[in-house]
Design an enzyme around this catalytic site. Structure first.
Site, PDB file in Angstrom:
ATOM      1  N   TRP A 187       0.867  -1.182   0.000  1.00  0.00           N
ATOM      2  CA  TRP A 187       0.000   0.000   0.000  1.00  0.00           C
ATOM      3  C   TRP A 187       0.902   1.230   0.000  1.00  0.00           C
ATOM      4  CZ3 TRP A 187      -0.284   3.968   3.743  1.00  0.00           C
ATOM      5  CH2 TRP A 187      -1.183   4.989   3.389  1.00  0.00           C
ATOM      6  N   GLU A 228      -2.979  -2.982  -2.628  1.00  0.00           N
ATOM      7  CA  GLU A 228      -4.114  -2.349  -1.943  1.00  0.00           C
ATOM      8  C   GLU A 228      -4.403  -0.936  -2.435  1.00  0.00           C
ATOM      9  OE1 GLU A 228      -3.447  -1.872   2.261  1.00  0.00           O
ATOM     10  OE2 GLU A 228      -5.491  -1.202   2.646  1.00  0.00           O
ATOM     11  N   LYS A 230      -7.047   2.582  -2.664  1.00  0.00           N
ATOM     12  CA  LYS A 230      -7.715   3.436  -1.678  1.00  0.00           C
ATOM     13  C   LYS A 230      -8.482   4.535  -2.402  1.00  0.00           C
ATOM     14  CE  LYS A 230      -6.641   5.763   2.666  1.00  0.00           C
ATOM     15  NZ  LYS A 230      -5.672   5.967   3.721  1.00  0.00           N
ATOM     16  N   ASP A 261      -9.631  -3.163   1.232  1.00  0.00           N
ATOM     17  CA  ASP A 261      -9.768  -2.632   2.591  1.00  0.00           C
ATOM     18  C   ASP A 261     -11.185  -2.083   2.701  1.00  0.00           C
ATOM     19  OD1 ASP A 261      -9.807  -0.624   4.716  1.00  0.00           O
ATOM     20  OD2 ASP A 261      -7.639  -0.913   4.850  1.00  0.00           O
ATOM     21  N   HIS A 264     -11.912   1.613   2.411  1.00  0.00           N
ATOM     22  CA  HIS A 264     -11.359   2.357   1.280  1.00  0.00           C
ATOM     23  C   HIS A 264     -12.324   2.567   0.114  1.00  0.00           C
ATOM     24  CE1 HIS A 264      -6.852   1.629   2.380  1.00  0.00           C
ATOM     25  NE2 HIS A 264      -7.536   2.242   3.323  1.00  0.00           N
ATOM     26  N   HIS A 288      -8.673  -6.408   4.100  1.00  0.00           N
ATOM     27  CA  HIS A 288      -8.292  -5.597   5.250  1.00  0.00           C
ATOM     28  C   HIS A 288      -9.597  -5.181   5.903  1.00  0.00           C
ATOM     29  CE1 HIS A 288      -3.913  -3.997   4.669  1.00  0.00           C
ATOM     30  NE2 HIS A 288      -3.978  -5.304   4.801  1.00  0.00           N
ATOM     31  N   ASP A 296     -12.821   8.866   8.096  1.00  0.00           N
ATOM     32  CA  ASP A 296     -11.807   7.937   8.609  1.00  0.00           C
ATOM     33  C   ASP A 296     -12.081   6.511   8.156  1.00  0.00           C
ATOM     34  OD1 ASP A 296      -9.582   7.086  10.303  1.00  0.00           O
ATOM     35  OD2 ASP A 296     -11.155   6.055  11.406  1.00  0.00           O
ATOM     36  N   ASP A 298     -10.451   3.805   9.491  1.00  0.00           N
ATOM     37  CA  ASP A 298      -9.764   2.862  10.381  1.00  0.00           C
ATOM     38  C   ASP A 298     -10.328   2.751  11.792  1.00  0.00           C
ATOM     39  OD1 ASP A 298      -7.519   2.030   8.578  1.00  0.00           O
ATOM     40  OD2 ASP A 298      -7.182   4.181   8.562  1.00  0.00           O
ATOM     41  N   ASP A 328      -7.396  -4.347   9.854  1.00  0.00           N
ATOM     42  CA  ASP A 328      -6.614  -3.127   9.630  1.00  0.00           C
ATOM     43  C   ASP A 328      -7.341  -1.903  10.169  1.00  0.00           C
ATOM     44  OD1 ASP A 328      -4.928  -1.139   8.862  1.00  0.00           O
ATOM     45  OD2 ASP A 328      -5.417  -1.224   6.740  1.00  0.00           O
TER      46      ASP A 328
HETATM   47  C1  RNT Z   1      -3.935   2.687   4.721  1.00  0.00           C
HETATM   48  C2  RNT Z   1      -4.019   1.238   4.408  1.00  0.00           C
HETATM   49  C3  RNT Z   1      -2.911   0.396   4.925  1.00  0.00           C
HETATM   50  C4  RNT Z   1      -2.464   0.778   6.300  1.00  0.00           C
HETATM   51  C5  RNT Z   1      -1.438  -0.120   6.888  1.00  0.00           C
HETATM   52  C6  RNT Z   1      -0.744   0.521   8.031  1.00  0.00           C
HETATM   53  O1  RNT Z   1      -5.054   3.373   4.401  1.00  0.00           O
HETATM   54  O2  RNT Z   1      -5.240   0.740   4.832  1.00  0.00           O
HETATM   55  O3  RNT Z   1      -3.275  -0.928   4.867  1.00  0.00           O
HETATM   56  O4  RNT Z   1      -3.538   0.857   7.187  1.00  0.00           O
HETATM   57  O5  RNT Z   1      -0.593  -0.556   5.906  1.00  0.00           O
HETATM   58 ZN    ZN Z   2      -5.566  -1.396   4.685  1.00  0.00          ZN
END
Ligand code: RNT
Ligand code: ZN
Length: 421
Positions: A187, A228, A230, A261, A264, A288, A296, A298, A328
């Site tokens: 990523w 990955e 985003k 993810d 994302h 992920h 956000d 995460d 993640d």
């Molecule tokens: C970031 C990605 C990635 C990170 C990690 C730390 O938006 O999701 O996967 O969270 O690599």
């Molecule tokens: Zn991720």
């Protein structure tokens, strides 16, 4: 206590049997599903490179200042061991390159070698764990202008290409020593805050860098690459070079895995829906699992509708062996060990919920056009006692059931975390 759990399980099991669902079978399947637990929840994505290693420049941000963050590798390992002891089943650890054991001296990212990760490999081996790995292209002066592998500066690109090549080599070494397949995830934060004019230029540079990185082949029985994408990040709101479409196309062309993810995508998109759309064309998917809230991506994972749908689609995909599950997210505002445990258990509970569904009955309704019946059955299952099956699963796997793990974490917090000042 155990008696109660066993009795409740018996009742639940009978209930599921009425619908043709064999709970023993389900529990065996659940036990086989490993989660790749992300090391970076333990210290807010800081890593152990030394002095100025705070999270910056990558468009990702941990907020909060809960006491007790792991400050050393041994503290992080202790915390992980605690978390693993509260999560049923056998799992993996997902490491980032910035978590190497550099012994107090600064090692540039384009100079890392497997030696710096030998301690992790040994630790994993001793505990019967497996490892996944990530190159780290953020929190670094050479990532500060917003571009790494797609930078217009050849010097910057070369630096990061070398870093990722070394990370692939480290992953292959991890897989080899643990006799396993280590997934190496790529990523990158590349993108821009405002509307660029040369999207094409950056994307073709990214392709060029990736082609160079992936040229060296490693045995797929020891390592696999996953890419990955985003939607946006902090400071890359207008443009992300490695978008979903970019990597989906690239992964299909090159035969790599694709990382999805769940944080994302646009908030109304369903990652669950994407699985059956992309898996026929890919060698594999790395999920992920995260929870997006507004800007956000995460937040700590909970068993919400998105996660349940994701779990259902994983279970129904007929390709579970090609879907790798990882967590993640990073939350620094609550106990970090509890954050791991809650997210992992929520993911497992969602998978259990999905595995307990009477798929044959549902399919029959669907194929006969009996749509209200399909809806009614799905609704009915929301009220079935899957919590009793979950408790039994915890008991079987020697971890606390229900909320009994809370006091374990509280004790650990009082005895260990509070002493980290
Ligand atoms: C970031 C990605 C990635 C990170 C990690 C730390 O938006 O999701 O996967 O969270 O690599
Ligand atoms: Zn991720």
């Amino acid at each position: 206590m155990n008696d109660k759990i066993e009795r409740a399980y018996e009742v639940a099991s009978q209930k599921y049997t009425e619908f043709g669902v064999d709970t023993e079978n389900v529990l065996n399947k659940l036990k086989e599903i490993s989660l790749s637990i992300h090391c970076w929840q333990g210290d807010d994505v800081g890593g152990f490179e030394g002095s100025n290693a705070s999270l910056s420049g990558g468009g990702i941000q941990a907020t909060g200042n809960y006491p007790g963050k792991a400050r050393t590798i041994s503290e992080l390992r202790k915390d992980l061991e605690k978390a693993f002891s509260l999560i049923p089943g056998n799992h993996r650890l997902n490491l980032h390159a910035i978590y190497g054991e550099f012994g107090g001296k600064f090692v540039e990212r384009d100079e890392i070698t497997p030696t710096f990760y030998q301690g992790w490999i040994n630790w994993a081996k001793e505990r019967g764990l497996f490892l996944d790995f990530n190159c780290s292209l953020f929190s670094h002066p050479k990532a500060e202008d917003g571009f790494t592998l797609s930078s217009k500066s050849k010097e910057i690109r070369d630096f990061w290409v070398e870093h990722v090549k070394r990370c692939r080599e480290i992953s292959a070494e991890m897989g080899k020593q643990l006799n396993d397949v280590c997934i190496h995830n790529i990523w990158i934060p590349d993108g821009s805050k405002d509307i660029p004019v040369d999207r094409t230029g950056h994307r073709s540079l990214l392709k060029e860098s990736l082609d160079d990185i992936l040229e060296r082949r490693y045995s797929s029985s020891h390592m696999k690459d996953s890419l990955e994408g985003k939607l946006f990040g902090i400071g890359s709101e207008a443009f992300v070079v490695g978008s979903h479409e970019f990597y989906l196309s690239y992964a299909i062309t090159k035969g790599t895995m694709l990382t999805l993810d769940t944080g994302h995508f646009h908030p109304t998109e369903s990652v669950g829906d994407k699985i059956s759309a992309v898996i026929p064309f890919l060698s594999g998917i790395f999920l992920h699992i995260s929870r997006g809230i507004r800007w956000d991506s995460d937040h700590v994972v909970i068993a919400d509708d998105n996660l349940i749908q994701l779990a259902e689609e994983i279970v129904r995909s007929k390709a579970m062996d090609r879907i790798h599950l990882g967590l993640d997210y990073f939350d620094a505002s609550i106990n970090r060990i509890a954050a791991w445990v809650i997210g992992a258990r929520a993911t497992q509970k969602s998978l259990l919920y999905a595995l307990l569904q009477p798929l044959d009955m549902l399919l029959e309704y669907e194929e006969k056009g009996k749509y209200f019946q399909r809806m009614a059955l799905l609704e009915e299952f929301k009220a079935l006692p899957y919590g009793s099956v979950w408790d039994y699963f915890c008991l079987q796997n020697n971890v606390p059931s229900g909320i009994n793990w809370i006091k374990d974490v509280e004790l650990y917090e009082n005895e260990i975390l509070k002493k980290r000042l």
